[in-house]
Design an enzyme around this catalytic site. Structure first.
Site, PDB file in Angstrom:
ATOM      1  CB  SER A   9      36.236  33.077 -44.538  1.00 26.89           C
ATOM      2  OG  SER A   9      35.694  32.484 -45.896  1.00 26.89           O
TER       3      SER A   9
ATOM      4  CG  PHE B  71      36.092  28.451 -49.801  1.00 26.79           C
ATOM      5  CD1 PHE B  71      37.057  29.008 -50.359  1.00 26.79           C
ATOM      6  CD2 PHE B  71      34.878  28.830 -50.419  1.00 26.79           C
ATOM      7  CE1 PHE B  71      37.208  29.229 -51.799  1.00 26.79           C
ATOM      8  CE2 PHE B  71      35.216  29.101 -52.069  1.00 26.79           C
ATOM      9  CZ  PHE B  71      36.361  29.233 -52.606  1.00 26.79           C
ATOM     10  CB  CYS B  72      33.507  33.465 -47.957  1.00 28.96           C
ATOM     11  SG  CYS B  72      34.857  34.748 -47.876  1.00 28.96           S
ATOM     12  N   GLY B  73      35.547  32.739 -50.917  1.00 28.87           N
ATOM     13  CA  GLY B  73      35.930  33.146 -52.120  1.00 28.87           C
ATOM     14  C   GLY B  73      36.927  34.413 -52.013  1.00 28.87           C
TER      15      GLY B  73
END
Length: 453
Positions: free
Chosen positions: A419, A412-414
């Site tokens: 990611s 997850f990175c947004g």
């Protein structure tokens, strides 16, 4: 009169071309220097001097390359270092550029020998100051490059530079820094395209201090240091190899590409969804816009690079890579992934999952190991995922042993861009069940792993 600011995409690097009455100067040129030569020639100017504000860490300086093209003199700052090219600038040194005059000001803090250059207009009035990495719009330069034991010393030097040298020049003087928003050389550079001494005096948070000690307490901190900085420092003292012209990677058939990939590193610069759907096995994903920020963390310098691109013309990718010192560009996949598949080649893939779908599965007892690769600042600003494991994307190569191999990994990175870098690295290193989470915390509704704001 001639004035141009040249921005290098991704690096958020600013260089400057200034001229008058046929003579021109370039400050802090980039390595792919045709832009300066072309602009000067079109306007009828000849570049006869090159000025450096400091020994750069985040990109390869283009001084030698530009001097080879123009015959210009090179003047470098940080005279305490053992430069293999050019001549050292002295505090107070002046150069005439037609009716203009440039004055060197010793402005230590980012580095011990940093120089700023004060441009005087034809009437002799201070007009612009080229501050390098000591003062940005909304921020000041980092002073941790010499190590923690010299933090206070460098912070003191930077305070003196800002409050005793630059701010007294006058509010009307235009500030021309070496970087804009997004650079790794400042943690919070503002998106002011142009700024002045007066604007910075009033609105730069780092300058709103009541004392030198408050300034030091505010800014004296160790920041993340990309591993490629060391290589940039060495190249920028020795002088990097001359390019002559921009490298042109050889277009390769799928078969030839596959053969060379056994000895090199495949870099796929397509967007995350295209990479996830299909990619050359063991390729690393770094989308085009992320190269300046992440290539130096993940790509080796001792292996040839092979490129897979969205566009047929690799020139924009090549420019970004040579600015970081990646010269061994062995080839590109001609025809892209379509040609790869038509040749019957095996491809890899990385699944993607939306936050909504993953939250539903987690709440149904799906035992995923969530890897959150956002920065500490993002976690504080945007919120955290309860039970997620945090390893910043740039630190992942050094912390692979913390990621389990016997559980599904969801990264997850947004957004999915960073990611996919992490997922491609894990896949290359042997992790099998790795997926990328698409979407941010706004769509996160897991009761088992709630978002914490």
């Amino acid at each position: 009169m001639l004035f141009r600011r040249i921005e290098s995409e991704g690096l958020a690097h600013y260089s400057y071309l200034i001229g008058d009455q046929g003579k021109a100067v370039v400050i802090d040129p980039r390595r792919d220097c045709d832009v300066y030569v072309d602009a000067a020639e079109r306007a009828g100017f000849h570049i006869d001097r090159i000025l450096e504000t400091h020994r750069n860490e985040d990109y390869v300086i283009g001084s030698r390359e530009l001097a080879a093209r123009t015959g210009a003199e090179i003047w470098h700052a940080d005279a305490q270092l053992d430069y293999q090219y050019g001549r050292p600038v002295e505090d107070g040194q002046r150069w005439s550029v037609g009716r203009l005059e440039i004055q060197a000001l010793h402005t230590p803090g980012h580095t011990p020998g940093s120089m700023s250059y004060l441009l005087h207009d034809p009437d002799g009035t201070p007009w612009m100051i080229f501050t390098g990495d000591v003062l940005f719009a909304g921020d000041v330069g980092r002073m941790d490059l010499l190590g923690e034991d010299r933090l206070v010393e460098m912070a003191h030097a930077l305070y003196t530079t800002l409050f005793e040298t630059i701010l007294p020049l006058g509010d009307e003087v235009i500030v021309c820094p070496a970087h804009g928003a997004g650079s790794v050389c400042g943690s919070s550079i503002a998106e002011r395209v142009w700024t002045t001494v007066g604007l910075e005096r009033q609105h730069n948070p780092k300058l709103q201090v009541a004392s030198e000690q408050e300034f030091i307490d505010e800014i004296a901190e160790m920041l993340e240091r990309p591993p490629y900085f060391r290589r940039m420092e060495r190249l920028n003292i020795e002088g990097p190899p001359l390019l002559g012209t921009l490298p042109v990677p050889t277009p390769l058939s799928p078969g030839d590409f596959a053969d060379l990939a056994e000895e090199g590193r495949v870099l796929d610069t397509r967007m995350e969804l295209g990479f996830g759907a299909a990619h050359v096995p063991d390729a690393l994903s770094i989308w085009k816009g992320g190269l300046a920020s992440f290539a130096g963390w993940f790509l080796p310098y001792d292996e040839p690079l092979l490129l897979v691109n969205e566009e047929e013309d690799p020139t924009p990718i090549v420019r970004r890579l040579v600015r970081l010192g990646y010269d061994d560009l062995a080839g590109t996949l001609s025809g892209g992934m379509l040609a790869w598949h038509m040749a019957g080649r095996e491809s890899g893939s990385i699944a993607t999952v939306t936050t909504h779908a993953l939250c539903e599965r987690i709440d149904e007892d799906f035992e995923a190991w969530i890897l959150d690769v956002r920065s500490d600042e993002e976690l504080e600003r945007e919120g955290r995922i309860s039970n997620a494991h945090h390893i910043h994307i740039t630190q992942l190569p050094e912390h692979l042993d913390e990621v389990p191999r016997d559980r599904p990994i969801r990264v997850f990175c947004g957004s999915g861009l960073r990611s996919m870098i992490g997922a491609s690295l894990l896949q290359r290193e042997g992790w099998e069940d790795v997926s990328v989470i698409l979407g941010g915390l706004a769509g996160w509704h897991s009761t088992s792993c709630p978002a914490e704001f």
